[in-house]
Every structure is written in structure tokens, then in C-alpha cells.
Design an enzyme around this catalytic site. Structure first.
Site, PDB file in Angstrom:
ATOM      1  N   LYS A   1       2.964  -3.050  -7.216  1.00 49.54           N
ATOM      2  CA  LYS A   1       4.302  -2.992  -7.550  1.00 49.54           C
ATOM      3  C   LYS A   1       5.328  -3.622  -6.702  1.00 49.54           C
ATOM      4  O   LYS A   1       6.099  -4.439  -7.287  1.00 49.54           O
ATOM      5  CB  LYS A   1       5.013  -1.404  -7.615  1.00 49.54           C
ATOM      6  CG  LYS A   1       6.059  -1.166  -8.288  1.00 49.54           C
ATOM      7  CD  LYS A   1       6.311  -1.731  -9.603  1.00 49.54           C
ATOM      8  CE  LYS A   1       7.821  -1.953 -10.248  1.00 49.54           C
ATOM      9  NZ  LYS A   1       7.754  -2.600 -11.406  1.00 49.54           N
TER      10      LYS A   1
ATOM     11  N   GLU B   1       0.079 -10.696 -16.958  1.00 47.45           N
ATOM     12  CA  GLU B   1      -0.280  -9.687 -15.915  1.00 47.45           C
ATOM     13  C   GLU B   1      -0.706  -8.354 -16.422  1.00 47.45           C
ATOM     14  O   GLU B   1      -1.482  -7.940 -15.663  1.00 47.45           O
ATOM     15  CB  GLU B   1       1.113  -9.377 -15.190  1.00 47.45           C
ATOM     16  CG  GLU B   1       2.117  -8.611 -15.693  1.00 47.45           C
ATOM     17  CD  GLU B   1       3.638  -8.423 -14.724  1.00 47.45           C
ATOM     18  OE1 GLU B   1       3.145  -8.374 -13.557  1.00 47.45           O
ATOM     19  OE2 GLU B   1       4.551  -8.363 -15.220  1.00 47.45           O
TER      20      GLU B   1
ATOM     21  N   TRP C   1      -3.736  -1.845  -1.178  1.00 46.27           N
ATOM     22  CA  TRP C   1      -3.952  -3.175  -1.900  1.00 46.27           C
ATOM     23  C   TRP C   1      -4.239  -4.290  -0.945  1.00 46.27           C
ATOM     24  O   TRP C   1      -3.812  -4.438   0.096  1.00 46.27           O
ATOM     25  CB  TRP C   1      -2.478  -3.523  -2.470  1.00 46.27           C
ATOM     26  CG  TRP C   1      -2.341  -4.826  -3.334  1.00 46.27           C
ATOM     27  CD1 TRP C   1      -2.577  -4.938  -4.721  1.00 46.27           C
ATOM     28  CD2 TRP C   1      -2.101  -6.279  -2.878  1.00 46.27           C
ATOM     29  NE1 TRP C   1      -2.431  -6.092  -5.098  1.00 46.27           N
ATOM     30  CE2 TRP C   1      -2.135  -6.991  -3.872  1.00 46.27           C
ATOM     31  CE3 TRP C   1      -2.205  -6.751  -1.648  1.00 46.27           C
ATOM     32  CZ2 TRP C   1      -1.984  -8.428  -3.711  1.00 46.27           C
ATOM     33  CZ3 TRP C   1      -1.658  -8.090  -1.404  1.00 46.27           C
ATOM     34  CH2 TRP C   1      -1.859  -9.050  -2.553  1.00 46.27           C
TER      35      TRP C   1
ATOM     36  N   GLU D   1       9.377 -15.066 -19.140  1.00 51.01           N
ATOM     37  CA  GLU D   1       9.165 -13.665 -18.597  1.00 51.01           C
ATOM     38  C   GLU D   1       8.188 -13.065 -19.793  1.00 51.01           C
ATOM     39  O   GLU D   1       7.548 -12.296 -19.451  1.00 51.01           O
ATOM     40  CB  GLU D   1      10.406 -12.786 -18.702  1.00 51.01           C
ATOM     41  CG  GLU D   1      10.687 -11.397 -18.734  1.00 51.01           C
ATOM     42  CD  GLU D   1      10.024 -10.761 -17.453  1.00 51.01           C
ATOM     43  OE1 GLU D   1       9.773 -11.684 -16.601  1.00 51.01           O
ATOM     44  OE2 GLU D   1       9.672  -9.670 -17.430  1.00 51.01           O
TER      45      GLU D   1
ATOM     46  N   HIS E   1       6.344 -32.928 -24.884  1.00 49.44           N
ATOM     47  CA  HIS E   1       6.256 -33.615 -23.696  1.00 49.44           C
ATOM     48  C   HIS E   1       4.576 -33.214 -23.138  1.00 49.44           C
ATOM     49  O   HIS E   1       4.597 -33.397 -21.988  1.00 49.44           O
ATOM     50  CB  HIS E   1       7.344 -33.596 -22.606  1.00 49.44           C
ATOM     51  CG  HIS E   1       8.547 -34.046 -23.083  1.00 49.44           C
ATOM     52  ND1 HIS E   1       8.683 -35.276 -23.559  1.00 49.44           N
ATOM     53  CD2 HIS E   1       9.536 -33.584 -23.606  1.00 49.44           C
ATOM     54  CE1 HIS E   1       9.798 -35.627 -23.809  1.00 49.44           C
ATOM     55  NE2 HIS E   1      10.485 -34.386 -24.108  1.00 49.44           N
TER      56      HIS E   1
ATOM     57  N   ARG F   1       1.612   1.472  -5.916  1.00 50.43           N
ATOM     58  CA  ARG F   1       1.958   0.305  -4.982  1.00 50.43           C
ATOM     59  C   ARG F   1       0.512  -0.142  -4.701  1.00 50.43           C
ATOM     60  O   ARG F   1       0.656  -1.346  -3.750  1.00 50.43           O
ATOM     61  CB  ARG F   1       2.364   1.186  -3.796  1.00 50.43           C
ATOM     62  CG  ARG F   1       3.728   1.750  -4.045  1.00 50.43           C
ATOM     63  CD  ARG F   1       4.082   2.435  -2.672  1.00 50.43           C
ATOM     64  NE  ARG F   1       4.675   1.500  -1.803  1.00 50.43           N
ATOM     65  CZ  ARG F   1       5.949   0.923  -1.591  1.00 50.43           C
ATOM     66  NH1 ARG F   1       6.902   1.608  -2.133  1.00 50.43           N
ATOM     67  NH2 ARG F   1       6.114   0.160  -0.533  1.00 50.43           N
TER      68      ARG F   1
ATOM     69  N   LYS G   1       4.868 -11.422 -18.614  1.00 48.77           N
ATOM     70  CA  LYS G   1       4.286  -9.806 -19.138  1.00 48.77           C
ATOM     71  C   LYS G   1       3.024  -9.892 -19.861  1.00 48.77           C
ATOM     72  O   LYS G   1       2.060  -8.997 -19.458  1.00 48.77           O
ATOM     73  CB  LYS G   1       5.435  -9.267 -20.007  1.00 48.77           C
ATOM     74  CG  LYS G   1       6.439  -8.428 -19.781  1.00 48.77           C
ATOM     75  CD  LYS G   1       6.892  -7.343 -18.871  1.00 48.77           C
ATOM     76  CE  LYS G   1       6.662  -8.172 -17.535  1.00 48.77           C
ATOM     77  NZ  LYS G   1       7.676  -8.061 -16.492  1.00 48.77           N
TER      78      LYS G   1
ATOM     79  N   ASN H   1       0.438  -0.251   6.395  1.00 46.82           N
ATOM     80  CA  ASN H   1       1.019  -1.256   5.297  1.00 46.82           C
ATOM     81  C   ASN H   1       1.631  -2.505   6.070  1.00 46.82           C
ATOM     82  O   ASN H   1       2.358  -2.338   6.958  1.00 46.82           O
ATOM     83  CB  ASN H   1       2.012  -0.405   4.569  1.00 46.82           C
ATOM     84  CG  ASN H   1       2.426  -1.290   3.376  1.00 46.82           C
ATOM     85  OD1 ASN H   1       1.794  -2.413   3.028  1.00 46.82           O
ATOM     86  ND2 ASN H   1       3.244  -0.708   2.645  1.00 46.82           N
ATOM     87  N   GLY H   2       1.088  -3.598   5.729  1.00 49.95           N
ATOM     88  CA  GLY H   2       1.549  -4.978   6.189  1.00 49.95           C
ATOM     89  C   GLY H   2       0.495  -5.578   6.725  1.00 49.95           C
ATOM     90  O   GLY H   2      -0.646  -5.622   6.241  1.00 49.95           O
TER      91      GLY H   2
ATOM     92  N   CYS I   1       0.874  -1.063   0.195  1.00 51.48           N
ATOM     93  CA  CYS I   1      -0.032  -0.001   0.156  1.00 51.48           C
ATOM     94  C   CYS I   1       0.806   1.138   0.170  1.00 51.48           C
ATOM     95  O   CYS I   1       2.003   1.143   0.292  1.00 51.48           O
ATOM     96  CB  CYS I   1      -1.171   0.065   1.402  1.00 51.48           C
ATOM     97  SG  CYS I   1      -1.872  -1.600   1.497  1.00 51.48           S
TER      98      CYS I   1
HETATM   99  O1  M6R Z   1      10.704  -5.743  -6.522  1.00 53.27           O
HETATM  100  P1  M6R Z   1      10.817  -7.127  -6.842  1.00 53.27           P
HETATM  101  O2  M6R Z   1      11.859  -7.195  -8.059  1.00 53.27           O
HETATM  102  O3  M6R Z   1      11.454  -8.001  -5.497  1.00 53.27           O
HETATM  103  O4  M6R Z   1       9.390  -7.814  -7.363  1.00 53.27           O
HETATM  104  C1  M6R Z   1       9.353  -9.089  -7.482  1.00 53.27           C
HETATM  105  C2  M6R Z   1       7.815  -9.270  -8.386  1.00 53.27           C
HETATM  106  O5  M6R Z   1       7.050  -9.194  -7.600  1.00 53.27           O
HETATM  107  C3  M6R Z   1       7.983  -8.697  -9.725  1.00 53.27           C
HETATM  108  O6  M6R Z   1       8.962  -8.934 -10.475  1.00 53.27           O
HETATM  109  C4  M6R Z   1       6.508  -8.841 -10.336  1.00 53.27           C
HETATM  110  O7  M6R Z   1       6.661 -10.290 -10.702  1.00 53.27           O
HETATM  111  C5  M6R Z   1       6.386  -8.022 -11.387  1.00 53.27           C
HETATM  112  N1  M6R Z   1       4.941  -7.598 -11.415  1.00 53.27           N
HETATM  113  C6  M6R Z   1       6.664  -8.450 -12.715  1.00 53.27           C
HETATM  114  O8  M6R Z   1       6.303  -7.645 -13.820  1.00 53.27           O
END
Ligand code: M6R
Length: 610
Positions: A605, A490, A74, A483, A506, A27, A487, A100-101, A2
């Protein structure tokens, strides 16, 4: 996850807090709220949705009061509705906080408070903390003591900012496991979970430490531990510029960050890469040189995109430096009782430097005597501060929830670290020079790929309605396939899977039909022919092939439906180049589907909860 902002000074707090919350929305963006103290009473405005919805639906921006707190959420406990939005007040509307937490023992505390007759409006753990502090305030009649006592009782994580209507000249901020920064201005203070909300007010900041609190008035501040032991605050200067956290004419932060990569990649090796010597100087590792030389194995731990970078790091380190490497999801590593000892080097990779699972993993590694190195983007973040040594990514603030430039910067740093390790373990200067020269040429190659954005957009237009995607690659490019798939899913909500190309036969091959787009990362390398065979297998089943291929390859156009060419370089550097068109493909598809690219649903984020 958050965003938190608190303000105390001589200006109206609400506009400052709202502006800060907008900068922190990446965030978390389920709901937002602001509370101030005006004429000795709390004001409160909160709403499900974004900060703009809060402003539209309430009179928050007109709120008076020169002290206030705000939050963009969040959701962890309770659905994202108006009631569960922060701030949360105690039952007397005297104490109010943003949090936050996660308060892990909130059920136990709630039961005790309920037995004493306290009632709750929301389903959140945060409200329990507010009511708890309110109850303790009634007992002690001392605001600071009430906060401290509550924080000693709670289990879990918190970054909190608390106000008390009976103390309109005091803000209390505290942290455990969630970042909090105190911005020190001229007779004004801004507390925030992220420097982005502070930089327009002041560059002087204090990073709060674990279990530390700041007691802030209009005339100054003190810091102490939650056990009431005074601490010495260190005022540091933040380095980010305002324009780095603005869109700069791009429609989305994600596109801006994709296009920043020639610069950010260059920043990752500037002053480090010694091309003539075929070596690398990593000043942040100078204190652990001996331990690196004696390392028996390297464990790399990370989450999400950073974990994909870690997988490429494994290939790089094993190929170049011939040292055994293991890659671990941080969330698995910390709970599976791993074997670690003092001869291990553990590398944590993280953009935010705040990912809760990664932070816990490095604490476990340290407790077992390993040397812990951080490869982190956010300067001064928790992981950066808790590691023995580290290498910053220098990618600048990454705001788009989908990580792009941080990923290529992670590869930049991992390549240099591998080269450095390889040179200490016998790689010749000549080979080192070949790699360093190729790395130095990458920014210009990224520019050339970015110039193809419209070409990628046209392919995206044709597949924007697909329900599934498959991404395939081999060797260094298998993690690139993972990756690319992450992308896409998400930000566009299209189901996508990444696989090693040879694994297709397989199982995943059963999915191939005329509706299945398959993205192949197929550069001209030693396994090119094998990948082309896999492409033929997909075509034989009417699958649609989008190939990321080498500029020098004029055969692939005869077997793929679409080809995006990338410059030829060393195989170990292809992941950097190949990931750029995949970022653009995901971006353009998401825009065609009208998705909120920078704030995809359910995501945040930096993931500061387990
Ligand atoms: O801040 P970090 O690199 O530790 O974050 C790790 C993941 O949460 C982050 O890479 C997440 O998978 C992204 N949304 C990917 O685009």
C-alpha cells in the site's frame, strides 16, 4: 512498506501483535513473524505467507511474554521465505529487531562483521543491522547505546523496533524515512508503523520524528535523537475510528472504499466550498496565501494513481486559473536536477503521505526555496508534516492496495484548489458559482453510478479472460484512461495501456483485433465527435468497445458494444464520475479471475522504499 508492531505492558504480547499485524497486512504480505521475551529468553516464530499462515503453522498465538515485536513483510532484500522473514536476531539470540526500510550500506557493514567472525542466516539487510547492534552491545554492555551507535553508522532508511533478552522491560523504537507511531496506553505501549494497529488500544499517540528514537518501558517512555539529545514528545489524538478500518460487510476493502465515495467526496468539500460566493476556503493554506498569489508556476509531483490525479490537476489549474503547471513523477524529478526557485509552488499529492520518492522530491523542492504544499490523506504522515502548508483529503483510511476513494478525493481537492486560485486570478463569481454548484452535486451522481455495479459486473464477466485492454480518452479524460488501465493491471494482472484517444492511430491501432477490448471515456464534450471517430476506427478492426458515456447521449449505443452511462456535468468534473465505472470494471474482472483484490501480488500500500 512493511508493517511493524511492538508491544510492552501487562498483557500477553503475541495476540496483540498478531491482531495488529492483520490490520497492517495491506502494507506488505510476503511473510510474517513474531518474537517475544519469555522467562528471559527470546521466542521466535516466522513464516513465508500471510499472518494467518504464520498462526496456522506455528504455536505463536500461545506464546507467553508481555513484551514482543512483529512484522509483516514486503520483500526488498532476499526472497520471501521463512528465513528472510522478520524478526531478525543477532548471533547470540540476545538482540532481535523488526525493520522497515533499506540499509543502503549493509554490504560494507556485513563485510566488517564477517571479518570479525559473525555469520548470517538470511539474505537481508535487516539481519545485518541486528547482528551489528548485537556486536555493539557486546562492546558497550549498554542496550540503548548499542542501538544509537548502530543507527548513526547506517545509511538508508529505517523504522525499527528492537528488544534485548537481557532487558526484558525495554523496547527501543527509532525511525528515519519510515513512519513509526508510539501508542500511549495505561501502563502499556504499542509501537506501530501505522495507526491502524494502535487504535483498538489507545487514541493517544506520539509520532516519532526523523532520526528520533523512543525508549519505552512498562512505566513510561523517553524520546531522544539518535545523537543522544533529549526531545519533547507531543502526545496527539488519532482521529480514525475502528469501523473505518474494517470491511463493514463488503467482501473486499476495495469494494467498500469504492462505495464510500459519495461520502468521502462530500467530506473533501464539506466546510470548504462556498457555493454562494463561488469560492473555496482552504484553511490549511492560509499561511502561504501571498506565496500562492505570487507564484510564477506550479509543479505537481506524485507517484502512481496520485500522479494521474496530478495530471488532471494540471488541466484544471491551467484551464481555470491560467497558471503554468508541470507534472513530474516524483522518482524522476528528484534525480534529474530540475530548475526550481523560490517563486515556484510545488504540490505533493499522496494518499499515504509516506511515499519515499514523493518525500524526497519535496525535500529537494524545499532545499531550493520553493513553497511546498501537501495534498495528503493520512493525517500526521511524513509528507503532511514536512510541507509548508496543505489540504487534507479527508477520505478516511484507505486499506485496499488499489487506490480508489483517495483518487476521487484528490480530484475533489484539486478542483477546489484550482477554483480558489482562479478566483484570485480574475475568474468571475458567476463562473465560480457554476463550478461550485456542479461540484456540490457530484456525491449524488456518484451514488447513481454505483447503482450500476451489477451492469458493470456483467460486462466484466464477458471480458474477464482477455489478455490485453486498451483505455482511451482525451483532454481531462486522458489521465482517466491511464488510471483505468493501472487499476485493471494491478489487481487482475491483465496487461492494460492507457493512451490519448487520438494517439491510437500513431501505433496502438496495430494491436486492435477481435480479441482487444477498448474502453473509451467518451462524454458529450467539445471533442466528443473526434472520440466517436476513434471508436469507429476500433469497430472497423473488430475491436470490442466499452464506452463510458453521458446520460444525454443516445447515439453512442449505435457504435459501441457496451455503454455505461454517467450523469452529465461540467467537462472538468467528468474524470471524477468516469473513474467510478472503471474502478468497478477492474474490481469485478479481478474477482472473476479469482485474484486477491485487496492484496495484489508484489504490491504494497505505501511505498516507503525508492
Ligand atoms: O500513497 P501514495 O498516493 O503516495 O501512493 C502512490 C502510489 O504508490 C499509489 O497510487 C499506487 O500506484 C496505487 N497502488 C495505485 O492504485
Amino acid at each position: 512498506m512493511c508493517g511493524i508492531v511492538g508491544y510492552i505492558g501487562n498483557k500477553r504480547a503475541a495476540p496483540i501483535i498478531l491482531a495488529g499485524l492483520k490490520r497492517l497486512e495491506y502494507r506488505g504480505y510476503d511473510s510474517a513473524g513474531v518474537s517475544t521475551i519469555d522467562g528471559g529468553a527470546l521466542t521466535m516464530a516466522k513464516k513465508a505467507g500471510k499472518v494467518a499462515d504464520l498462526e496456522r503453522a506455528t504455536t505463536v498465538s500461545k506464546t507467553e511474554g508481555t513484551i514482543g515485536i512483529g512484522h509483516t513483510r514486503w520483500a526488498t532484500h532476499g526472497v520471501p521465505n521463512d528465513v528472510n522473514a522478520h524478526p531478525h536476531a543477532d548471533s547470540s539470540d540476545n538482540i532481535v529487531l523488526v525493520h522497515n526500510g533499506i540499509i543502503e550500506n549493509y554490504v560494507t557493514i556485513k563485510k566488517k562483521l564477517t571479518a570479525q567472525g559473525y555469520a548470517f542466516k538470511s539474505d537481508t539487510d535487516s539481519e545485518v543491522l541486528a547482528v551489528f547492534i548485537g556486536m555493539l552491545y557486546k562492546t558497550f554492555g549498554n542496550f540503548e547505546q548499542a542501538v544509537r551507535t548502530a543507527l548513526c553508522e547506517v545509511e538508508g532508511t529505517f523504522g525499527i523496533v528492537v528488544m534485548c533478552a537481557e532487558h526484558p522491560d525495554m523496547l527501543i523504537a527509532a525511525r528515519r524515512g519510515s513512519p513509526l507511531i508510539l501508542g500511549v496506553g495505561n501502563d502499556e505501549y504499542v509501537v506501530a508503523s501505522d495507526a491502524a494497529a494502535i487504535v483498538s488500544h489507545t487514541r493517544q499517540v506520539v509520532y516519532l520524528h526523523e532520526n528520533e528514537m523512543a525508549i519505552v518501558t512498562r512505566n513510561g517512555f523517553t524520546t531522544k535523537t539518535i545523537l543522544d539529545i533529549e526531545t519533547d514528545p507531543v502526545i496527539e489524538e488519532i482521529s480514525i475510528e475502528l469501523e473505518q478500518i474494517e470491511k463493514g460487510g463488503f467482501p473486499h476493502f476495495m469494494l467498500k472504499e469504492i462505495f464510500e465515495q459519495p461520502t468521502t467526496f462530500h467530506d473533501g468539500f464539506r466546510g470548504r466550498l462556498l457555493v454562494d460566493e463561488g469560492n473555496v476556503r482552504l484553511g490549511g493554506l492560509s499561511t502561504v496565501t501571498d506565496r500562492l498569489l505570487n507564484a510564477k508556476r506550479i509543479i505537481i509531483t506524485a507517484c502512481g494513481t496520485s500522479w494521474h490525479a496530478a495530471l488532471i490537476g494540471e488541466y484544471l489549474l491551467e484551464n481555470m486559473a491560467r497558471i503554468p503547471v508541470e507534472v513530474e513523477y516524483a522518482s524522476e524529478f528528484r534525480y534529474r536536477n530540475p530548475i526550481i526557485d523560490s517563486s515556484d509552488v510545488v504540490i505533493a499529492i499522496s494518499q499515504s503521505g509516506e511515499t519515499a520518492d514523493t518525500l524526497s522530491a519535496i525535500r529537494l523542492a524545499k532545499a531550493n526555496g520553493a513553497t511546498v504544499i501537501g495534498m495528503v490523506n493520512v493525517v500526521g504522515s511524513s509528507i503532511a508534516r514536512e510541507t509548508d502548508a496543505g489540504v487534507y483529503l479527508h477520505a478516511g483510511p484507505e486499506i485496499g492496495v488499489a487506490s480508489t476513494k483517495a483518487f476521487t478525493s484528490q480530484l475533489c481537492v484539486l478542483t477546489q484548489f484550482s477554483l480558489y486560485m482562479a478566483r484570485t486570478r480574475g475568474m468571475s463569481a458567476e463562473t465560480g458559482r457554476e463550478i461550485a454548484t456542479a461540484l456540490e452535486a457530484i456525491p449524488e451522481m456518484i451514488e447513481r453510478i454505483l447503482a450500476k455495479s451489477d451492469e458493470v459486473k456483467e460486462i466484466a464477466r464477458q471480458y474477464a479472460d482477455a489478455s490485453n485492454f486498451l483505455y482511451l480518452g482525451r483532454g481531462y479524460n486522458f489521465p482517466v484512461a491511464l488510471e483505468g488501465a493501472l487499476k485493471l493491471k494491478e489487481i487482475s494482472y491483465i496487461h492494460a495501456e492507457g493512451y490519448p484517444a487520438a494517439e491510437m492511430k500513431h501505433g496502438p491501432i496495430a494491436l486492435i483485433n477481435e480479441n482487444m477490448p477498448v474502453v473509451f471515456i467518451a462524454p458529450k464534450d467539445e471533442i466528443y465527435e473526434k472520440v466517436v471517430s476513434n471508436i469507429e476506427e476500433v469497430r472497423a478492426r473488430q475491436g470490442k468497445v466499452i464506452a463510458i458515456a453521458s446520460e444525454s447521449d443516445d447515439f453512442i449505443d449505435t457504435v459501441a458494444n457496451h455503454v455505461i452511462k454517467i450523469p452529465d456535468t461540467l467537462p472538468m468534473l467528468i474524470p471524477i464520475l468516469a473513474s467510478i465505472p472503471l474502478q468497478l470494471l477492474a474490481y469485478h474482472i479481478a474477482v472473476f479471475r479469482d485474484c486477491n483484490v485487496d492484496m495484489p501480488r508484489n504490491l504494497a500500500k505505501s511505498v516507503t522504499v525508492e
